[in-house]
Design a protein around this motif. Structure first.
Motif, PDB file in Angstrom:
ATOM      1  N   SER A 281      15.205  25.155  36.530  1.00  0.00           N
ATOM      2  CA  SER A 281      16.096  26.308  36.666  1.00  0.00           C
ATOM      3  C   SER A 281      17.360  25.924  37.432  1.00  0.00           C
ATOM      4  O   SER A 281      17.357  25.000  38.252  1.00  0.00           O
ATOM      5  CB  SER A 281      15.380  27.459  37.379  1.00  0.00           C
ATOM      6  N   ALA A 282      18.445  26.624  37.133  1.00  0.00           N
ATOM      7  CA  ALA A 282      19.732  26.320  37.761  1.00  0.00           C
ATOM      8  C   ALA A 282      20.641  27.529  37.635  1.00  0.00           C
ATOM      9  O   ALA A 282      20.318  28.502  36.940  1.00  0.00           O
ATOM     10  CB  ALA A 282      20.376  25.109  37.089  1.00  0.00           C
ATOM     11  N   LYS A 283      21.763  27.453  38.313  1.00  0.00           N
ATOM     12  CA  LYS A 283      22.769  28.492  38.129  1.00  0.00           C
ATOM     13  C   LYS A 283      24.159  27.891  38.247  1.00  0.00           C
ATOM     14  O   LYS A 283      24.380  26.910  38.970  1.00  0.00           O
ATOM     15  CB  LYS A 283      22.600  29.624  39.145  1.00  0.00           C
ATOM     16  N   PHE A 284      25.086  28.466  37.495  1.00  0.00           N
ATOM     17  CA  PHE A 284      26.494  28.158  37.619  1.00  0.00           C
ATOM     18  C   PHE A 284      27.117  29.189  38.564  1.00  0.00           C
ATOM     19  O   PHE A 284      26.824  30.377  38.469  1.00  0.00           O
ATOM     20  CB  PHE A 284      27.197  28.264  36.262  1.00  0.00           C
ATOM     21  N   VAL A 285      27.999  28.733  39.438  1.00  0.00           N
ATOM     22  CA  VAL A 285      28.704  29.605  40.370  1.00  0.00           C
ATOM     23  C   VAL A 285      30.200  29.346  40.251  1.00  0.00           C
ATOM     24  O   VAL A 285      30.629  28.192  40.141  1.00  0.00           O
ATOM     25  CB  VAL A 285      28.263  29.357  41.825  1.00  0.00           C
ATOM     26  N   SER A 286      30.991  30.400  40.264  1.00  0.00           N
ATOM     27  CA  SER A 286      32.446  30.255  40.232  1.00  0.00           C
ATOM     28  C   SER A 286      33.080  31.199  41.239  1.00  0.00           C
ATOM     29  O   SER A 286      32.689  32.359  41.351  1.00  0.00           O
ATOM     30  CB  SER A 286      32.999  30.578  38.835  1.00  0.00           C
ATOM     31  N   ALA A 287      34.047  30.675  41.974  1.00  0.00           N
ATOM     32  CA  ALA A 287      34.882  31.494  42.849  1.00  0.00           C
ATOM     33  C   ALA A 287      36.320  31.373  42.371  1.00  0.00           C
ATOM     34  O   ALA A 287      36.832  30.265  42.191  1.00  0.00           O
ATOM     35  CB  ALA A 287      34.776  31.039  44.299  1.00  0.00           C
ATOM     36  N   VAL A 288      36.960  32.500  42.135  1.00  0.00           N
ATOM     37  CA  VAL A 288      38.355  32.550  41.698  1.00  0.00           C
ATOM     38  C   VAL A 288      39.193  33.148  42.812  1.00  0.00           C
ATOM     39  O   VAL A 288      38.847  34.215  43.343  1.00  0.00           O
ATOM     40  CB  VAL A 288      38.498  33.385  40.409  1.00  0.00           C
ATOM     41  N   VAL A 289      40.263  32.473  43.182  1.00  0.00           N
ATOM     42  CA  VAL A 289      41.155  32.952  44.235  1.00  0.00           C
ATOM     43  C   VAL A 289      42.558  33.094  43.684  1.00  0.00           C
ATOM     44  O   VAL A 289      43.087  32.180  43.041  1.00  0.00           O
ATOM     45  CB  VAL A 289      41.162  31.998  45.446  1.00  0.00           C
ATOM     46  N   LEU A 290      43.160  34.246  43.931  1.00  0.00           N
ATOM     47  CA  LEU A 290      44.549  34.515  43.580  1.00  0.00           C
ATOM     48  C   LEU A 290      45.339  34.565  44.881  1.00  0.00           C
ATOM     49  O   LEU A 290      45.077  35.409  45.741  1.00  0.00           O
ATOM     50  CB  LEU A 290      44.662  35.834  42.820  1.00  0.00           C
ATOM     51  N   ALA A 291      46.287  33.631  45.043  1.00  0.00           N
ATOM     52  CA  ALA A 291      47.073  33.535  46.277  1.00  0.00           C
ATOM     53  C   ALA A 291      48.523  33.898  45.999  1.00  0.00           C
ATOM     54  O   ALA A 291      49.077  33.537  44.958  1.00  0.00           O
ATOM     55  CB  ALA A 291      46.995  32.118  46.845  1.00  0.00           C
ATOM     56  N   TYR A 292      49.130  34.621  46.941  1.00  0.00           N
ATOM     57  CA  TYR A 292      50.521  35.031  46.835  1.00  0.00           C
ATOM     58  C   TYR A 292      51.348  34.290  47.897  1.00  0.00           C
ATOM     59  O   TYR A 292      50.835  33.939  48.964  1.00  0.00           O
ATOM     60  CB  TYR A 292      50.657  36.528  47.066  1.00  0.00           C
TER      61      TYR A 292
END
Length: 206
Positions: free
Chosen positions: A116-127
């Motif tokens: 078993s496994a999981k994919f993780v994603s963090a998206v950051v929008l910077a100004y």
């Protein structure tokens, strides 16, 4: 009142990510431009969110425009969460194929048959003014014995999504966006902006 976004620079040189993110953000009507001519800072932070913020802030300050970056990884249960934030450089292997083979070798030597496994994603929008927005997405699945499909990149060919019977690499961009970790993080971003920019949180960019 916040002014709606018009242009966003993508802080990535990965062509697969450029296509996936551009397609996902199309409903917002933003002009999405891949970054060019910049060397990203080292991704040496402790979390996906911090690594994504490093890239997004650097590109936003360098271009004077809002910038979007993601950091994502594969976490395999039998390997105690490896490769995690080191997914893009796992085992010091140079290519996706080499990293996949290395992971499969490591998994064969693991003390448990759990795949078993999981994919993780963090998206950051910077100004440029220091405002940051962070979005996270996850998807669970199973690591296969070998690759299937040719539509994805990274670990997509060896990751079968729970309940779907297909790997990430056996799905079109549209199908992948609906179920992938990055797709879910981008969906959260898209939802937050569908009626205009969300509430702001400002930090100091350095």
């Amino acid at each position: 009142m916040s002014i709606p976004l018009q242009q966003v620079v993508l802080a990535t040189s990965n062509p697969g990510k450029v296509i996936e993110i551009t397609e996902a953000l199309a409903p917002l009507g933003w002009a999405v431009t891949p970054v060019a001519g910049l060397e990203f800072p080292p991704e040496d932070a402790a979390t996906y969110e911090e690594n994504a913020a490093l890239k997004a802030c650097f590109v936003s300050l360098s271009t004077g425009l809002p910038a979007l970056a993601d950091d994502s990884g594969l976490e395999v249960t039998a390997l105690q969460g490896e490769p995690g934030i080191y997914s893009a450089r796992y085992g010091s292997r140079a290519t996706d194929v080499e990293r996949n083979l290395y992971l499969l070798e490591r998994l064969r030597d693991a003390r448990t048959p759990d795949r078993s496994a999981k994919f993780v994603s963090a998206v950051v929008l910077a100004y440029p003014d220091g405002h940051l927005e962070t979005y996270r997405g996850e998807v669970t699945g199973t690591i296969l014995e070998g690759p299937r499909g040719d539509q994805g990149f990274g670990y997509d060919p060896i990751f079968e999504v729970d309940g779907l019977g297909r790997t990430m690499a056996e799905r079109s961009i549209e199908e992948k966006r609906a179920v992938s970790h990055r797709g879910r993080a981008l969906e959260a971003l898209r939802t937050a902006h569908q009626d205009g920019p969300p509430a702001r949180q400002t930090v100091t960019l350095e």
